[in-house]
Design an enzyme around this catalytic site. Structure first.
Site, PDB file in Angstrom:
ATOM      1  CD  GLN A 287     -27.663 -14.714  10.937  1.00  0.00           C
ATOM      2  OE1 GLN A 287     -27.234 -15.782  11.377  1.00  0.00           O
ATOM      3  NE2 GLN A 287     -28.956 -14.428  10.902  1.00  0.00           N
ATOM      4  CD  GLU A 337     -35.005  -7.123  16.242  1.00  0.00           C
ATOM      5  OE1 GLU A 337     -34.992  -8.066  15.433  1.00  0.00           O
ATOM      6  OE2 GLU A 337     -34.944  -7.286  17.480  1.00  0.00           O
ATOM      7  CG  ASP A 385     -34.464 -14.897  10.346  1.00  0.00           C
ATOM      8  OD1 ASP A 385     -34.537 -16.001  10.915  1.00  0.00           O
ATOM      9  OD2 ASP A 385     -33.378 -14.348  10.077  1.00  0.00           O
ATOM     10  CB  CYS A 412     -33.523 -21.002  13.959  1.00  0.00           C
ATOM     11  SG  CYS A 412     -34.489 -20.110  15.174  1.00  0.00           S
TER      12      CYS A 412
HETATM   13  N1  SAH Z   1     -32.699 -11.660  10.223  1.00  0.00           N
HETATM   14  C1  SAH Z   1     -32.052 -11.041  11.336  1.00  0.00           C
HETATM   15  C2  SAH Z   1     -32.099 -11.771  12.663  1.00  0.00           C
HETATM   16  C3  SAH Z   1     -33.186 -12.675  12.954  1.00  0.00           C
HETATM   17  S1  SAH Z   1     -33.007 -13.395  14.557  1.00  0.00           S
HETATM   18  C4  SAH Z   1     -30.594 -10.836  11.053  1.00  0.00           C
HETATM   19  O1  SAH Z   1     -29.991 -11.581  10.317  1.00  0.00           O
HETATM   20  O2  SAH Z   1     -30.001  -9.952  11.642  1.00  0.00           O
HETATM   21  C5  SAH Z   1     -34.589 -13.058  15.226  1.00  0.00           C
HETATM   22  C6  SAH Z   1     -34.798 -11.603  15.623  1.00  0.00           C
HETATM   23  O3  SAH Z   1     -36.139 -11.475  16.103  1.00  0.00           O
HETATM   24  C7  SAH Z   1     -33.903 -11.114  16.744  1.00  0.00           C
HETATM   25  O4  SAH Z   1     -33.241  -9.960  16.276  1.00  0.00           O
HETATM   26  C8  SAH Z   1     -34.876 -10.798  17.888  1.00  0.00           C
HETATM   27  O5  SAH Z   1     -34.481  -9.663  18.630  1.00  0.00           O
HETATM   28  C9  SAH Z   1     -36.155 -10.507  17.148  1.00  0.00           C
HETATM   29  N2  SAH Z   1     -37.428 -10.704  17.859  1.00  0.00           N
HETATM   30  C10 SAH Z   1     -37.744 -11.604  18.816  1.00  0.00           C
HETATM   31  N3  SAH Z   1     -39.041 -11.532  19.140  1.00  0.00           N
HETATM   32  C11 SAH Z   1     -39.585 -10.561  18.371  1.00  0.00           C
HETATM   33  C12 SAH Z   1     -40.896 -10.018  18.235  1.00  0.00           C
HETATM   34  N4  SAH Z   1     -41.911 -10.473  18.953  1.00  0.00           N
HETATM   35  N5  SAH Z   1     -41.082  -9.041  17.322  1.00  0.00           N
HETATM   36  C13 SAH Z   1     -40.055  -8.577  16.572  1.00  0.00           C
HETATM   37  N6  SAH Z   1     -38.800  -9.040  16.658  1.00  0.00           N
HETATM   38  C14 SAH Z   1     -38.553 -10.019  17.547  1.00  0.00           C
END
Ligand code: SAH
Length: 458
Positions: A287, A337, A385, A412
């Site tokens: 972040q 993830e 998220d 977001c």
């Molecule tokens: N909460 C986390 C980041 C969230 S950002 C932190 O603070 O580190 C959103 C995340 O979703 C990213 O890491 C991205 O790689 C992941 N992402 C995107 N599409 C996805 C999916 N279909 N399934 C799982 N993760 C996914």
């Protein structure tokens, strides 16, 4: 193609009143209902403007002069911050920025005929110098090697030294690196010819640790005058802990390649978030606004209302920041993830912090939810998220069958948040508390928020 009968034409000079500010931060003037988007124009302002480009449904314009200015306008000393999109709201006072973000969510909620309150945006006391990471392109401009930022929507480099929203230590390090690249005549990468050496400079600094990492992204493995450059950076960046060369030979816009060489110091730096240690490598997602991330995640954790007995799923868990912060308040945390490297970081971070009740898998969240559901996992709380596109409809369906009592939705993108709230309602959930916006990216148009959904008793 038939000539379009538009109410304005290119290069026409007009006057008008700005009636709105778009999600991208552009002022809107209308001529016979036809919108003209104008950067650096704020709601309520009366302006003279010139039409710079027309399209079927809208046009672009540029302010020539102001007849009246908005009381919310602040003078931004460097116009390049607007031009480049580093600070697209930098001309709007901070209290007005916070309202703009709150209203964006509230408007979308109202449009969807939902009756949900949206709280004032949680902002920063000092809404600048917050970014802990910089990544700037290096280019030849008028015969001189420059670092800066691209003009919005182009690959035209605008030289910049003060980035305003970055930790000033990052700005200083970029100037040190720029000086050395100039001194030793390192050629910037040229997108047209595919030649040259240095593409990008990335710098990170731990908010609490003050550890700094400099990454030189090069097209070639060979970095001319490497030893001298390393020596110069070590001498010029006193907090340096890690100096890495990343090699990206591909002709793409992708920033980082897949090979890293540590040139000096460690391959990683460390920082803390909510008291948990994180290891950050050049390619890790981390972040960029640590102070506001702590506020956002504290809100999410508080909303989850944990007493140590719950099973929590953290979908879209990244490197596990939320999962690890939640772990000490929960019985068990399961994170999912899609990026394998992030999952490795999450596992490493769990171990390094002595956290044993958080587990991580690499998968698409929507697929994994269905799997967990079939396996009979019964989460009490689901934290999501997701990226801007929001939740996959199948995730909401699978989650509905698992029937967690609470869903904490960190968003977001208010548009997909509102769409997804309606889908959760179909699965028997309602929004239990007002939506809490948190300003993660002051001076920009990004809108982040936390929403708590609860299962409606049947
Ligand atoms: N909460 C986390 C980041 C969230 S950002 C932190 O603070 O580190 C959103 C995340 O979703 C990213 O890491 C991205 O790689 C992941 N992402 C995107 N599409 C996805 C999916 N279909 N399934 C799982 N993760 C996914």
């Amino acid at each position: 193609m038939a000539k379009l009968n538009l109410p304005v034409h290119k290069n026409q000079q007009l006057t008008g009143k700005v009636v709105d500010l778009t999600y991208q931060g552009n002022g809107v003037v209308k001529v016979d209902h036809y919108p003209i988007f104008i950067p650096n124009a704020l709601s309520g302002e009366e302006i003279s403007y010139v039409v710079t480009k027309t399209q079927r449904n809208f046009a672009w314009g540029r302010v020539v002069d102001w007849q009246t200015k908005s009381p919310d306008r602040v003078s931004l000393k460097d116009k390049r911050l607007l031009q480049t999109g580093i600070a697209p709201l930098g001309h709007l006072s901070y209290p007005a920025q916070l309202k703009f973000k709150q209203h964006q969510i509230a408007e979308l909620v109202a449009k969807a005929h939902l009756n949900i309150e949206v709280l004032p945006t949680l902002g920063m006391d000092k809404p600048y110098h917050y970014r802990n990471k910089a990544q700037v392109p290096v280019k030849m401009v008028k015969g001189q090697l420059e670092t800066g930022f691209y003009r919005r929507g182009s690959h035209h480099l605008v030289p910049i030294e003060d980035y305003y929203i970055q930790d000033p230590k990052l700005d200083q390090a970029i100037i040190v690196v720029r000086g050395l690249l100039r001194k030793f005549h390192v050629q910037p990468y040229d997108e047209q010819t595919g030649k040259g050496v240095i593409r990008t400079v990335m710098v990170r600094r731990g908010y609490y640790s003050h550890e700094m990492m400099v990454v030189l992204v090069t097209r070639t493995k060979h970095l001319p005058m490497k030893d001298e450059i390393v020596k110069g950076i070590v001498a010029g960046v006193p907090e340096l802990k890690s100096l890495v060369q990343n090699i990206n030979g591909a002709r793409t816009n992708r920033l980082l390649g897949s090979t890293d060489h540590t040139l000096w110091g460690d391959p990683v730096i460390h920082d803390q978030l909510l008291g948990i240690n994180f290891t950050i490598s050049p390619r890790s997602f981390y972040q960029v606004n640590p102070q506001q991330t702590e506020k956002l995640y504290s809100k999410a954790i508080e909303a989850a209302d944990l007493d140590g007995s719950q099973t929590v799923i953290d979908a879209y868990c990244g490197i596990g920041t939320i999962s690890l912060a939640v772990a000490k308040h929960a019985k068990q945390v399961e994170g999912v993830e899609v990026v394998a490297e992030a999952v490795n970081d999450a596992k490493h971070n769990a171990k390094a912090n002595g956290i044993h009740n958080a587990h991580f898998v690499t998968a698409k969240a929507e697929d994994q939810m269905a799997k967990w559901q079939q396996k009979g996992l019964k989460p009490d709380v689901l934290i999501v998220d997701p990226p801007r596109k929001g939740l996959d409809a199948s995730l909401i369906e699978a989650a509905g069958k698992m029937a967690p009592q609470k869903v904490v939705y960190v968003s977001c993108n208010p548009a997909t948040l509102v769409r997804d709230i309606q889908r959760w309602q179909v699965e028997g959930y309602h929004v239990a508390k007002p939506i809490q916006p948190v300003d993660m990216f002051p001076q920009t148009t990004h809108v982040e928020s936390v929403t708590v959904l609860e299962r409606t008793e049947k």
